[in-house]
Scaffold this motif. Structure first.
Motif, short mmCIF file in Angstrom:
data_model
loop_
_atom_site.label_atom_id
_atom_site.label_comp_id
_atom_site.label_asym_id
_atom_site.label_seq_id
_atom_site.Cartn_x
_atom_site.Cartn_y
_atom_site.Cartn_z
N ASP A 166 39.60 44.14 39.67
CA ASP A 166 40.12 44.66 38.42
C ASP A 166 39.66 43.72 37.31
N GLU A 167 38.67 44.15 36.56
CA GLU A 167 38.10 43.23 35.58
C GLU A 167 38.98 43.07 34.37
N TRP A 168 39.88 44.04 34.19
CA TRP A 168 40.73 43.96 33.01
C TRP A 168 41.87 42.97 33.24
N LYS A 169 42.52 43.12 34.39
CA LYS A 169 43.60 42.19 34.72
C LYS A 169 43.05 40.89 35.31
N ARG A 170 41.77 40.86 35.52
CA ARG A 170 41.09 39.72 36.13
C ARG A 170 41.69 39.36 37.50
N THR A 171 41.77 40.36 38.35
CA THR A 171 42.22 40.09 39.71
C THR A 171 41.18 40.61 40.69
N TYR A 172 41.23 40.02 41.86
CA TYR A 172 40.28 40.38 42.89
C TYR A 172 40.97 40.20 44.23
N LYS A 173 40.76 41.16 45.10
CA LYS A 173 41.42 41.09 46.40
C LYS A 173 40.44 41.59 47.44
N LYS A 174 40.23 40.79 48.46
CA LYS A 174 39.30 41.25 49.49
C LYS A 174 39.92 40.95 50.86
N VAL A 175 39.86 41.93 51.74
CA VAL A 175 40.37 41.73 53.09
C VAL A 175 39.26 42.10 54.07
N LEU A 176 38.98 41.21 55.00
CA LEU A 176 37.90 41.46 55.95
C LEU A 176 38.47 41.85 57.32
N LEU A 177 37.92 42.90 57.90
CA LEU A 177 38.37 43.33 59.22
C LEU A 177 37.21 43.23 60.19
N ARG A 178 37.51 42.80 61.40
CA ARG A 178 36.52 42.92 62.46
C ARG A 178 37.18 43.68 63.59
N GLU A 179 36.56 44.74 64.00
CA GLU A 179 37.14 45.65 65.00
C GLU A 179 38.57 45.99 64.62
N ASN A 180 38.73 46.28 63.34
CA ASN A 180 40.02 46.66 62.78
C ASN A 180 41.09 45.56 62.78
N LYS A 181 40.66 44.34 63.13
CA LYS A 181 41.62 43.24 63.05
C LYS A 181 41.42 42.47 61.74
N ILE A 182 42.50 42.00 61.15
CA ILE A 182 42.39 41.26 59.89
C ILE A 182 41.95 39.84 60.20
N VAL A 183 40.76 39.46 59.70
CA VAL A 183 40.24 38.14 60.04
C VAL A 183 40.01 37.23 58.84
N GLY A 184 40.16 37.76 57.65
CA GLY A 184 39.94 36.88 56.51
C GLY A 184 40.30 37.55 55.21
N THR A 185 40.48 36.72 54.18
CA THR A 185 40.86 37.29 52.88
C THR A 185 40.49 36.35 51.75
N VAL A 186 40.25 36.93 50.60
CA VAL A 186 40.06 36.16 49.37
C VAL A 186 40.89 36.84 48.29
N LEU A 187 41.70 36.05 47.58
CA LEU A 187 42.49 36.61 46.49
C LEU A 187 42.21 35.80 45.24
N PHE A 188 42.12 36.50 44.11
CA PHE A 188 41.97 35.78 42.84
C PHE A 188 42.86 36.46 41.82
N GLY A 189 43.58 35.65 41.05
CA GLY A 189 44.37 36.19 39.95
C GLY A 189 45.76 36.63 40.34
N ASP A 190 45.87 37.28 41.49
CA ASP A 190 47.19 37.68 41.97
C ASP A 190 47.26 37.28 43.44
N VAL A 191 48.06 36.29 43.73
CA VAL A 191 48.10 35.80 45.11
C VAL A 191 49.43 36.13 45.77
N SER A 192 50.10 37.17 45.25
CA SER A 192 51.42 37.44 45.79
C SER A 192 51.39 37.87 47.26
N GLU A 193 50.25 38.38 47.72
CA GLU A 193 50.18 38.79 49.12
C GLU A 193 49.68 37.67 50.02
N SER A 194 49.52 36.46 49.47
CA SER A 194 48.87 35.42 50.27
C SER A 194 49.65 35.09 51.55
#
Ligand SMILES: Cc1cc2nc3c(=O)[nH]c(=O)nc-3n(C[C@H](O)[C@H](O)[C@H](O)COP(=O)(O)OP(=O)(O)OC[C@H]3O[C@@H](n4cnc5c(N)ncnc54)[C@H](O)[C@@H]3O)c2cc1C
Ligand code: SF4
Ligand code: FES
Lengths: 109, 809
Positions: B347-375
């Motif tokens: 979201d370039e307006w709110k300046r947030t970024y959220k990325k979740v990586l899955l391998r074989e549908n398992k959650i294996v990594g994440t990057v959060l910027f601007g909003d880290v409430s889900e960390s």
């Protein structure tokens, strides 16, 4: 009370109203004196234990605690100890009232 | 009696060594402990050096265990003692200065060192790493005399150092070899957003630059890069990485690689010698963060205490950057690979970024910027390699209804000995016990009791979840907190009680409504003082000792204990006579600085408290209330009196409004602006009430704010006449006075009450408007100039402002 201490007369009882701090300069030390609602007097060095320093006299007084005027730290007047979650301690001095005279000893308690 | 205790000797008095000792002490007392550390300090929180540099903490603040603690635990401590080697054969520790200490069990916890680039000039004075108190002190010292700093390395440490140096007033450039900042934790997108944010905070960057040399005569003068270009710098901080401290291990013939090689029980290749922390290499990995070393320490502690442990399995690390206003979080895998399924939201307006990586549908990594409430949840999912489901997706990406239950359950399934607060080594169990044993209901209480969340704050979301999980249904009720920790009552309940029970003093309110704390605190006392005065403007006697110093002394306290005096200038207009008087008084009382404020007044900064009454008396101008929770200024433009565009007399209207509404108490500070035309030169869109002149009358805006939480004002209505304008302004003010929470700005108030409700109350319902106007008029009749009062009142003049002069000294 500290025996053998050198007591210095610093003012008249009515110079120290309830819940209002007063500043005293004495022998090169600046002291803040507070009178609580329970009519107890406390004296602490007038230097905020917060790293950015500042005075304490203008604090809000509640029971035997003060809330410092600049950073809102809560400090126990009895021990000088800053209350959680902040840390630090301010120097306390013995103070007493004899008749209508308020006296302070510069020996720290 | 023969001492049956085994001798445990710890080499390294840092975070890992002492934390392991603490964990051992909790489990057993069968060791007699000796600690040797090469630094001259007791154990301190290295993480917080960044805060020391930034200025929000002092070195004293970050001591974790003071000397008394070692004494109390019966630990023999040697500070400033460098260990040379371990004689495994004879079970002796040898120090550089020739001391020999026997051990039964030894623990190597020597941490790591800053990696210093092997380039010419690296030993010049002014070139340092960022590792310990000595480095930190060197930077603080350098900032006093030097201006230009270069930080080599755009990782976590380098960026924190750079921010600290910027705060110290230095001109800072971060030199980074790679294309992206924090490339070991962030992907390209997040990295670019981070860089933009830090540039906004004043850090400069030289990206993709390879430093080939440090140049200078007696001290560093700058850096030279491989492309031949140069950068001037009189301080160079190298933050390019760390190097495990393995000298002792090497000298002792221990198996080492990059770090000291250990097995799952943290044993080194020498019998009875263990290793923990950054000096360790476990399954090929050296960790450079605190959380893993607490987990390692707990394995050692259990093992040495003879308790069951399945051993150390490695850690999933997560990162949080400790720079204010920059929220960055990453955990697990973060660079997209072909086998990943990627979920991204940018979201370039709110300046947030959220990325979740899955391998074989398992959650294996994440990057959060601007909003880290889900960390917190994400960290958990990554650690457990949780399968992605619709619910989790909904919770993370905000589609569908975010499911409350699933959040709580992550706290529920967390193991008891899992470390929640990495900085302070607090486990889930410690938090749960603290909540249950002491009846805690807030994160602040947990912080005071266990230390969790005290340092970087990254663990706060998890602590909240644990709190929520432990308290269950009572969380809601206990979370419905009172106005401060002295009461559970809300603002509305208190105001209602004051009215119905006819309470008249703060004391009475606290007694009757059962305050936990007899005399209240710095939050509730000023609030009660305000509510009482608002409800009973004619009979309530203001309590000076329940007011913050600024309002008690009617001047603004500065950090050095002097005060700022701000004479009123109605509508921002003054006269040459007044200016002359201000100049004369400023000279006479040695005012340090005369500053024009954003609200169109003059600050006379640096007046001694004792001089305040005289300054006001000699100025003979009303107080500007530049410090009060009341009407501060009415900012105006030039308007129709002089401006070629102006259609309305903004200066005139500004003065009328300021004179009419000055001195009245509000829940928070209150600012107005009046413009002569829609060009908006007085910036009414960021004021509590903004008034804009137009051809046929005025348009009124409310709820603007230019401060902490910027907000543009909403259009309330348009009016035709000046009289109507004044009525509406007054009625909005009174509505806010009556319904606002103490310290709530109108920007928050408008959002809470709703613009439509306010329009209904003051625009559509004219009878209600009239009633509000009458009430504010009544309140206005009671106000008086505080300075006139003080100047004429010997007692308050003396008690509030004078320094006591001892009769005999
Ligand atoms: C500025 C800064 C910010 C950081 N921020 C974070 C963060 O936000 N989050 C995070 O998780 N981590 C952070 N870290 C990393 C964290 O501080 C380390 O992971 C942690 O301190 C490592 O602990 P340790 O005990 O292994 O090493 P250390 O804490 O370095 O302790 C090792 C000790 O051993 C002593 N020693 C070394 N050799 C000898 C010898 N031969 N004889 C005697 N004593 C010796 C050293 O003097 C040192 O005191 C940060 C580090 C720094 C420097
Ligand atoms: S707002 Fe309009 S009237 Fe006021 S100074 Fe600007 S252009 Fe002139
Ligand atoms: S993890 Fe840093 S304060 Fe808890």
């Amino acid at each position: 009370m500290i025996k053998n201490a050198e007591w210095l007369v610093v003012g008249h009882s009515k110079d120290f109203p309830i819940r209002i701090g007063r500043t005293i300069h004495i022998k090169g030390v600046e002291i803040a004196v507070f009178r609580t609602s329970e009519n107890e007097l406390y004296a602490v060095e007038n230097i905020n234990p917060h790293p950015k320093r500042g005075p304490l006299t203008e604090a809000i007084v509640s029971g035997h605690y003060i809330y410092d005027p600049l950073y809102d730290w809560k400090i126990d007047l009895q021990t000088g100890i800053v209350q959680e979650p902040d840390h630090g301690q301010v120097k306390t001095f013995a103070v007493c009232e004899e008749g209508e005279e308020v006296k302070i000893s510069l020996e720290t308690v | 009696m023969i001492n049956s205790k085994k001798k445990l000797v710890v080499i390294g008095n840092g975070m890992a060594g002492i934390n392991t000792v603490e964990q051992i002490l909790k489990l057993t007392d069968k060791y007699e402990i000796t600690v040797l550390g090469s630094e001259p300090h007791p154990n301190y929180n290295r993480i917080m050096l960044s805060y020391v540099l930034e200025g929000s903490k002092t070195i004293d603040d970050i001591i974790l265990n003071d000397l008394q603690w070692y004494a109390d635990q019966g630990i023999t401590l040697y500070t400033g003692k460098m260990v040379k080697s371990i004689d495994g054969e004879n079970k002796k520790i040898l120090t550089e200065d020739g001391l020999e200490i026997d051990y039964d069990v030894a623990l190597v916890a020597t941490g790591s060192q800053s990696f210093i680039l092997p380039i010419p000039g690296k030993e010049l004075p002014g070139v340092i790493g960022f590792r310990d108190i000595a480095d930190c002190s060197a930077m603080l010292e350098a900032a006093k005399t030097y201006k230009k700093a270069a930080v080599i390395g755009g990782g976590l440490l380098g960026l924190e150092a750079a921010k600290g140096l910027v705060n110290l007033g230095m001109d800072v450039t971060v030199v980074h070899l790679m294309e992206d900042l924090m490339e070991r934790q962030l992907d390209r997108e997040a990295s670019a957003m981070l860089k933009a944010e830090l540039e906004r905070q004043g850090i400069k960057f030289a990206m993709q630059m390879q430093t080939s040399e440090v140049y200078g005569q007696d001290r560093v003068q700058g850096l030279r890069f491989s492309d031949g270009s140069e950068l001037e710098a009189d301080l160079v901080v190298m933050a390019v990485g760390i190097k495990p401290n393995i000298q002792v291990a090497v000298q002792s013939g221990m198996e080492t690689n990059r770090g000291i090689v250990v097995d799952d029980l943290m044993r080194t290749s020498v019998p009875d010698v263990y290793a923990v922390g950054e000096c360790v290499e476990h399954r090929g990995i050296c960790y450079g963060l605190v959380a893993p070393l607490f987990e390692q320490g707990s394995v050692i502690a259990k093992h040495l205490a003879g308790a069951e442990t399945e051993g150390y399995m490695g850690s999933v690390v997560s990162t949080k950057l400790k720079i204010s206003g920059v929220d960055v979080f990453s955990a697990g895998e973060f660079i997209t690979q072909p086998e990943h399924t990627v979920i991204v939201a940018k979201d370039e307006w709110k300046r947030t970024y959220k990325k979740v990586l899955l391998r074989e549908n398992k959650i294996v990594g994440t990057v959060l910027f601007g909003d880290v409430s889900e960390s917190a949840s994400l960290q958990k999912y990554v650690r457990q390699q949780t399968l992605m489901t619709d619910e989790i997706y909904g919770q993370l990406m905000g589609t569908g209804c975010s499911n409350h239950g699933s959040k709580t359950s992550s706290a529920e399934t967390m193991a008891d000995d899992e470390i929640v607060c990495g900085c302070n080594g607090v486990t889930k169990k410690a938090i749960v016990d603290a909540i249950n044993d002491n009846g805690l209901t807030t994160v602040d209480e947990i912080k005071a009791c266990t230390g969790a969340t005290r340092s970087c704050g990254g663990c706060k979301p998890v602590v909240e979840q644990i709190l929520q999980y432990v308290l269950g249904d009572s969380f809601k009720t206990s979370a419905k907190q009172g106005i401060c920790s002295c009461t559970t009552l809300s603002r509305d309940e208190i105001v209602e009680a004051i009215k119905t029970k006819g309470l008249t003093t703060t004391r009475e309110v606290m007694n009757v409504l059962g305050w936990h704390n007899d005399e209240g605190c710095s939050k509730c006392r000023p609030a009660l003082n305000y509510y009482l005065g608002m409800i009973n403007p004619d009979t309530y006697e203001n309590e000076g000792d329940s007011r913050f110093v600024n309002e008690r002394l009617h001047a603004n306290i500065q950090k050095d204990g002097t005060f700022t005096v701000v004479p009123r200038m109605y509508g921002g207009v003054t006269t040459p006579e007044d200016l002359k008087k201000i100049a004369d008084v400023s000279l006479k009382y040695n005012v340090k600085v005369v500053k024009v404020t954003g609200g169109q007044r003059l600050d006379l900064i640096g007046v001694r408290k004792e001089d305040l009454p005289k300054v006001w008396e000699e100025l003979d101008m009303p107080s500007g209330y530049a410090y009060a929770k009341s009407l501060r200024t009415v900012k105006t433009c030039v308007g129709s009196q002089f401006c070629r565009f102006g259609t309305q007399d903004s200066m005139g209207m500004g003065e009328v409004l300021e004179r009419k509404f000055e001195r009245l108490d509000f829940p928070a500070k209150f600012k107005l602006a009046v413009n002569g035309c829609p060009r908006n030169c007085a910036e009414s869109c960021t004021k509590d009430i903004g008034i804009v002149g137009n051809d046929g009358g005025w348009e009124i805006f409310i709820g603007g704010n230019g401060g902490i939480k910027a907000r543009l004002a909403d259009s309330l209505c348009k009016v035709k006449t000046d009289a109507e304008l004044i009525d509406i302004v007054g009625s909005v003010m009174q509505l806010y006075r009556e319904t606002g929470q103490y310290l709530e700005r109108t920007s928050e108030w408008v959002e809470r009450i709703g613009l439509e409700e306010i329009q209904k109350a003051v625009v559509q319902d004219t009878a209600n408007r009239q009633a509000l106007v009458e009430r504010i008029e009544f309140a206005l009749q009671q106000v008086e100039d505080p300075w006139k009062k003080i100047i004429n009142d010997e007692d308050s003049r003396k008690n509030l402002f004078e320094v006591v002069t001892p009769s005999i000294v």
